[in-house]
Design an enzyme around this catalytic site. Structure first.
Site: not given
Ligand code: SAM
Length: 266
Positions: A29, A136, A141, A170, A187
């Site tokens: 990110y 989201g 991740h 997803r 999209y």
């Molecule tokens: N919830 C928001 C949205 O729907 O717009 C953001 C979704 S974004 C796909 C995923 C978020 O999870 C990112 O901001 C990322 O930094 C955070 N993230 C991923 N792995 C993480 C972890 N191990 N600990 C803390 N935050 C994490």
């Protein structure tokens, strides 16, 4: 490599599909990606397509204090603040939290942010919450089962005795089971952002996100199977898990693109 607004290119090395690490998200990110995403995904449109599902669910349960563990640029935190919830907004990526803080400010709120990785959440986030939200498609991740169990246990510990976890994902089952069928393009909010799976196997879903100015960014994610995740939530102690199907993208099909799990501690 650290994540700064100046860093312009993602770096997956010589073999991008070999990158399957939980800690990678902080580098994925990067500034440009975060800003572009936020600029192009119209919050009003997103709110309209999502409706009041999460707000109504939280209100029905009498939730007042909510911990958003995947704040991102703040979309859900700000919606909940607008509705009068007490919200703590956590995320592991500093660039996300600063963008979220600015977005909250523009909506008349001073966001309470905490930088915290889910694996050590309770080290940095204190107190007990009526609800933890992880939305989201964020949980994807985490690349190892050990990290998934650890994160879920940390979410569980941050909840009051009757608290709930709301976590979405997803629908990767479709993707994993579709075999040689043509690739599907998703999209987001109109045609502004196109997302397409570049590589999918049982251990990796690598997506490419294309923007109207020709730029593109990737995300390497773990393709969570729905039943696997539901079982994991039960195994860490959640008593009931209810799953909802949710159409988030404009593409329509019989199967939902997203699932929302509501896991109850009591
Ligand atoms: N919830 C928001 C949205 O729907 O717009 C953001 C979704 S974004 C796909 C995923 C978020 O999870 C990112 O901001 C990322 O930094 C955070 N993230 C991923 N792995 C993480 C972890 N191990 N600990 C803390 N935050 C994490």
């Amino acid at each position: 490599m650290t994540n700064t607004a100046k860093q312009l290119k993602q770096d997956y090395g010589d073999d991008p599909i070999a990158v399957r690490e939980t800690g990678k998200y902080v580098d994925e990110y990067i500034g440009g990606f975060v800003e572009k995403w936020d600029e192009l995904i119209d919050w009003d449109q997103r709110a309209q397509s999502e409706g009041r599902f999460f707000i109504d669910l939280l209100k029905e349960r009498g939730a007042k204090k909510v911990l958003d563990v995947a704040t991102g640029t703040g979309f859900h935190s700000v919606r909940l603040l607008n509705e009068g919830f007490e919200v703590i907004s956590a995320d592991g990526t500093p660039a996300m939290l600063s963008q979220a803080f600015r977005n909250a400010r523009a909506n008349g709120h001073v966001m309470r942010t905490v930088q915290a990785d889910w694996r050590w959440l309770n080290r940095d986030v204190h107190g007990k919450y009526d609800a933890v939200i992880c939305l989201g498609n964020s949980f994807t991740h985490l690349f190892s089962e050990r990290d998934r169990r650890k994160a879920l246990a940390e979410f569980y510990a941050a909840l009051r005795h009757d608290g709930i976890l709301i976590l979405d994902q997803r629908n990767y089952d479709i993707m994993l089971d579709s075999g040689s069928k043509p690739r599907h393009t998703y999209y987001y909010c109109g045609e502004n952002v196109q997302a397409e799976p570049e590589h999918v196997d049982e251990g990796l879903a690598r997506f490419v996100y294309r923007f109207p100015d020709g730029s593109s960014y990737n995300l390497n994610m773990f393709p969570l199977r729905r039943n696997y995740l539901v079982n994991l939530m039960r195994e860490v102690g959640f008593q009931t898990v209810t799953t909802y199907g949710d159409f988030k993208e404009t593409y329509q099909q019989d199967e939902p693109d997203f699932f929302v799990h509501v896991a109850e501690k009591r």
